[in-house]
Design a protein around this motif. Structure first.
Motif, PDB file in Angstrom:
ATOM      1  N   GLU A  39       0.883  -1.168   0.000  1.00 29.28           N
ATOM      2  CA  GLU A  39       0.000   0.000   0.000  1.00 29.28           C
ATOM      3  C   GLU A  39       0.914   1.209   0.000  1.00 29.28           C
ATOM      4  OE1 GLU A  39      -3.759   2.064   2.345  1.00 29.28           O
ATOM      5  OE2 GLU A  39      -2.870   0.230   3.145  1.00 29.28           O
ATOM      6  N   LYS A  74      -4.385  -1.623   8.550  1.00 26.43           N
ATOM      7  CA  LYS A  74      -4.696  -0.229   8.890  1.00 26.43           C
ATOM      8  C   LYS A  74      -4.009   0.148  10.203  1.00 26.43           C
ATOM      9  CE  LYS A  74      -8.543   2.924   9.808  1.00 26.43           C
ATOM     10  NZ  LYS A  74     -10.025   3.042   9.945  1.00 26.43           N
ATOM     11  N   ARG A 121      -5.855  -3.685   2.990  1.00 25.69           N
ATOM     12  CA  ARG A 121      -5.827  -2.304   3.473  1.00 25.69           C
ATOM     13  C   ARG A 121      -6.485  -2.228   4.852  1.00 25.69           C
ATOM     14  NH1 ARG A 121      -8.482  -0.082  -0.417  1.00 25.69           N
ATOM     15  NH2 ARG A 121      -6.620   0.151  -1.721  1.00 25.69           N
TER      16      ARG A 121
END
Length: 262
Positions: A10, A215, A211
């Protein structure tokens, strides 16, 4: 080799890979070897510098079986956690041929560091990587409730004494004559990174799922993205698969014991 990798990331937050087991039989043999105390032999084959020896040790079978099996009435979490740590150790060797990586602990319920790596950049020590490895059906809950607090604790320096002892031990085992200076360079200059490896199901097997899963990583571990590595291992039935690979490894140990008695 038993495991292959596909990159994931990411942007600006974390980077890593997903794992695929390509050869369960080869993986089971490596797990059996580690359970029998032959982690250095496994390291040699993972580094493509040697082959696994044809023979097995003549003892240690009971201890190996205790690592690979679950006593009647006990839960499987400690066994599964140990097996996954071995798999993660194998994966780490496959991903970085030059790193010094602490061998898996020979205790199912060890409460210390899950794993530790010393990585190099053009021959010089680049960083120490603190590893958390979790075999779980509830990946996000485990990461947010257990892994992130562990990483945050290491970031404060509260466990530097543990890091010093572990890093020094790894360097001394490698034959490095200047272990104390290297420890100072990589710890006191804050050259540390973090690696989380976790089992996942389909919920966290997509880009959006990952994701959600990771987090908050950059909030716990700040700085450049190379400080934050995330690894996932997709399993439809985590407990059943680990039980199966552990049983294969246990069978290898049992066969080796039978041959030793001949």
């Amino acid at each position: 080799m038993p495991i292959s990798f596909s990159p994931i990331h990411e942007d600006g937050r974390w980077h890593g890979s997903t794992w695929t087991v390509d050869d369960e039989d080869a993986l089971a043999e490596m797990i059996a070897r580690v359970a029998l105390g032959q982690s250095r032999a496994v390291e040699r084959i993972l580094s493509a510098t040697d082959a696994l020896p044809a023979d097995y040790p003549t003892g240690g079978f009971a201890g190996a079986m205790a690592l690979l099996t679950v006593e009647e009435g006990a839960d499987a979490y400690h066994r599964d956690g140990w097996v996954f740590q071995v798999i993660s150790w194998i994966a780490a060797h496959r991903q970085d041929d030059d790193a010094l990586i602490r061998a898996p602990q020979m205790i199912k319920a060890d409460k210390g560091l899950d794993g530790l790596m010393i990585q190099f950049d053009e021959g010089d020590v680049a960083r120490v990587v603190i590893c958390e490895e979790k075999a779980t059906e509830n990946a996000r809950q485990k990461i947010s409730g257990s892994v992130w607090p562990e990483f945050a604790n290491f970031e404060t320096g509260a466990r530097d004494n543990e890091l010093v002892a572990t890093v020094t031990s790894i360097l001394e085992r490698s034959g490095d004559a200047d272990a104390d200076k290297i420890v100072a360079d990589i710890l006191w200059s804050d050259a540390r990174a973090f690696r989380v490896a976790v089992t996942v199901n389909e919920t966290h097997a997509t880009e959006a799922g990952r994701r959600r899963l990771f987090k908050g990583f950059e909030g716990v571990v700040s700085g450049e993205v190379m400080r934050r590595r995330a690894e996932t291992f997709l399993l439809d039935d985590i407990r059943a698969w680990i039980a199966s690979i552990a049983a294969k490894a246990a069978n290898i140990v049992a066969e080796a014991e039978e041959q030793a008695d001949v």
